[in-house]
Design a protein around this motif. Structure first.
Motif, PDB file in Angstrom:
ATOM      1  N   PRO A  22      10.159   8.570   8.629  1.00 57.56           N
ATOM      2  CA  PRO A  22       9.450   7.388   8.113  1.00 57.56           C
ATOM      3  C   PRO A  22      10.422   6.265   7.757  1.00 57.56           C
ATOM      4  CG  PRO A  22       9.515   9.136   6.461  1.00 57.56           C
ATOM      5  CD  PRO A  22      10.043   9.737   7.728  1.00 57.56           C
ATOM      6  N   SER A  23       9.971   5.055   8.013  1.00 48.63           N
ATOM      7  CA  SER A  23      10.793   3.877   7.725  1.00 48.63           C
ATOM      8  C   SER A  23      10.538   3.437   6.281  1.00 48.63           C
ATOM      9  CB  SER A  23      10.450   2.751   8.705  1.00 48.63           C
ATOM     10  OG  SER A  23      11.249   1.622   8.471  1.00 48.63           O
ATOM     11  N   LEU A  24      11.439   3.848   5.394  1.00 43.74           N
ATOM     12  CA  LEU A  24      11.266   3.599   3.964  1.00 43.74           C
ATOM     13  C   LEU A  24      11.960   2.312   3.538  1.00 43.74           C
ATOM     14  CD1 LEU A  24      12.015   7.224   2.722  1.00 43.74           C
ATOM     15  CD2 LEU A  24       9.760   6.149   2.876  1.00 43.74           C
ATOM     16  N   ARG A  25      11.466   1.757   2.449  1.00 43.48           N
ATOM     17  CA  ARG A  25      12.154   0.626   1.814  1.00 43.48           C
ATOM     18  C   ARG A  25      12.108   0.848   0.300  1.00 43.48           C
ATOM     19  NH1 ARG A  25       7.582  -3.854   3.452  1.00 43.48           N
ATOM     20  NH2 ARG A  25       6.166  -3.557   1.692  1.00 43.48           N
ATOM     21  N   PRO A  26      13.023   0.259  -0.433  1.00 47.00           N
ATOM     22  CA  PRO A  26      13.031   0.459  -1.885  1.00 47.00           C
ATOM     23  C   PRO A  26      11.680   0.053  -2.488  1.00 47.00           C
ATOM     24  CG  PRO A  26      15.047  -0.629  -1.171  1.00 47.00           C
ATOM     25  CD  PRO A  26      14.136  -0.613   0.017  1.00 47.00           C
ATOM     26  N   TRP A  27      11.210   0.883  -3.410  1.00 48.73           N
ATOM     27  CA  TRP A  27       9.917   0.595  -4.009  1.00 48.73           C
ATOM     28  C   TRP A  27      10.108  -0.129  -5.335  1.00 48.73           C
ATOM     29  CZ3 TRP A  27       6.522   3.458  -7.769  1.00 48.73           C
ATOM     30  CH2 TRP A  27       5.210   2.936  -7.768  1.00 48.73           C
ATOM     31  N   ASP A  28       9.468  -1.278  -5.465  1.00 51.67           N
ATOM     32  CA  ASP A  28       9.583  -2.077  -6.686  1.00 51.67           C
ATOM     33  C   ASP A  28       8.349  -1.973  -7.570  1.00 51.67           C
ATOM     34  OD1 ASP A  28       7.717  -3.454  -5.228  1.00 51.67           O
ATOM     35  OD2 ASP A  28       8.862  -5.329  -5.075  1.00 51.67           O
ATOM     36  N   GLY A  29       7.498  -0.984  -7.277  1.00 49.87           N
ATOM     37  CA  GLY A  29       6.297  -0.785  -8.082  1.00 49.87           C
ATOM     38  C   GLY A  29       5.064  -1.468  -7.542  1.00 49.87           C
ATOM     39  N   THR A  30       5.209  -2.265  -6.487  1.00 47.10           N
ATOM     40  CA  THR A  30       4.049  -2.961  -5.945  1.00 47.10           C
ATOM     41  C   THR A  30       3.287  -2.081  -4.961  1.00 47.10           C
ATOM     42  OG1 THR A  30       5.385  -3.967  -4.199  1.00 47.10           O
ATOM     43  CG2 THR A  30       5.106  -5.222  -6.230  1.00 47.10           C
TER      44      THR A  30
END
Length: 244
Positions: free
Chosen positions: A84-92
């Protein structure tokens, strides 16, 4: 020992083709690999003939098989599920609202399938959501009938919301059973677990760690699935070279 439903010859051959590192496999390669995991040559040849007639695979002039265009899409989805192509999660969270009315039942069903494949869950009728921690490729079929937003969490308890939207306990229980099966020395059981885990990973919501239960087995199942697929590739190469 996990009690897994045996895969059909068709499913076994699709697993070999879906996991192949090359776009086409010869009959000999498929027969050789399938024999290691319990499928006899006559059964494999009959299944290949039926799969060709059904449009699952395409046979070229040299007698090799490749996936049909429909199943190439499935192959791509399985690769994305394993990586999976993940990105940092900022809570949104992603919020997707269905804004086009008057669609047919078939169109509505297709849209639900498309949104589910994007790993969104339905918060309420016509409103879908998930944490914004994935790089998603939004298909035109979704963009044409939906509006997309990214914003704050739609609940005071994000982890509780995730547990309501996805049956995380059930997914984790099955994943652990599959991991147990891949640790055995039984080649048929291991192959069955690999074929089953490919489908199971498609249902992993791939949530941020903060929203998951402790000891979530998602990463472990992905790693096991990828490692076993590589073993299948190496095994097939070795046996085919020896037979040739």
């Amino acid at each position: 020992m996990p009690d897994l439903k045996p895969v059909s010859t068709r499913s076994a051959l699709l697993t070999l083709l879906l996991g192949a590192e090359v776009p086409r496999l010869t009959t000999r390669e498929l027969v050789t690999a399938a024999s290691v995991v319990g499928f006899a040559e006559p059964t494999v040849r009959v299944a290949l003939s039926r799969m060709t007639a059904a449009g699952d695979v395409v046979r070229d002039d040299e007698g090799a098989y490749r996936l049909s265009d429909r199943l190439v899409v499935r192959q791509r989805r399985q690769e994305e599920a394993a990586h999976p192509s993940l990105r940092p999660w900022d809570g949104t969270w992603e919020l997707v609202a269905v804004t086009t009315a008057g669609r047919t039942a078939s169109d509505r069903a297709d849209l639900r399938t498309a949104l589910g494949e994007l790993r969104l869950a339905e918060l309420r009728e016509g409103l879908w959501t998930r944490p914004a921690n994935l790089d998603l490729a939004w298909p035109a079929s979704v963009a044409e009938v939906c509006e997309r937003f990214t914003g704050a969490t739609p609940a005071a308890d994000p982890a509780g919301l995730a547990a309501r939207l996805w049956d995380l306990d059930a997914w984790a229980t099955t994943a652990r059973r599959l991991l147990d099966a891949t640790a055995t020395d039984d080649p048929v059981l291991r192959f069955t677990a690999c074929a089953t885990s490919g489908r199971h990973l498609l249902a992993d919501p791939v949530l941020p760690p903060a929203l998951l239960p402790d000891d979530w087995p998602g990463d472990a199942l992905r790693a096991s699935h990828v490692a076993y697929k590589q073993w299948i590739v190496d095994m097939r190469r070795s046996l085919t070279d020896r037979a040739g």
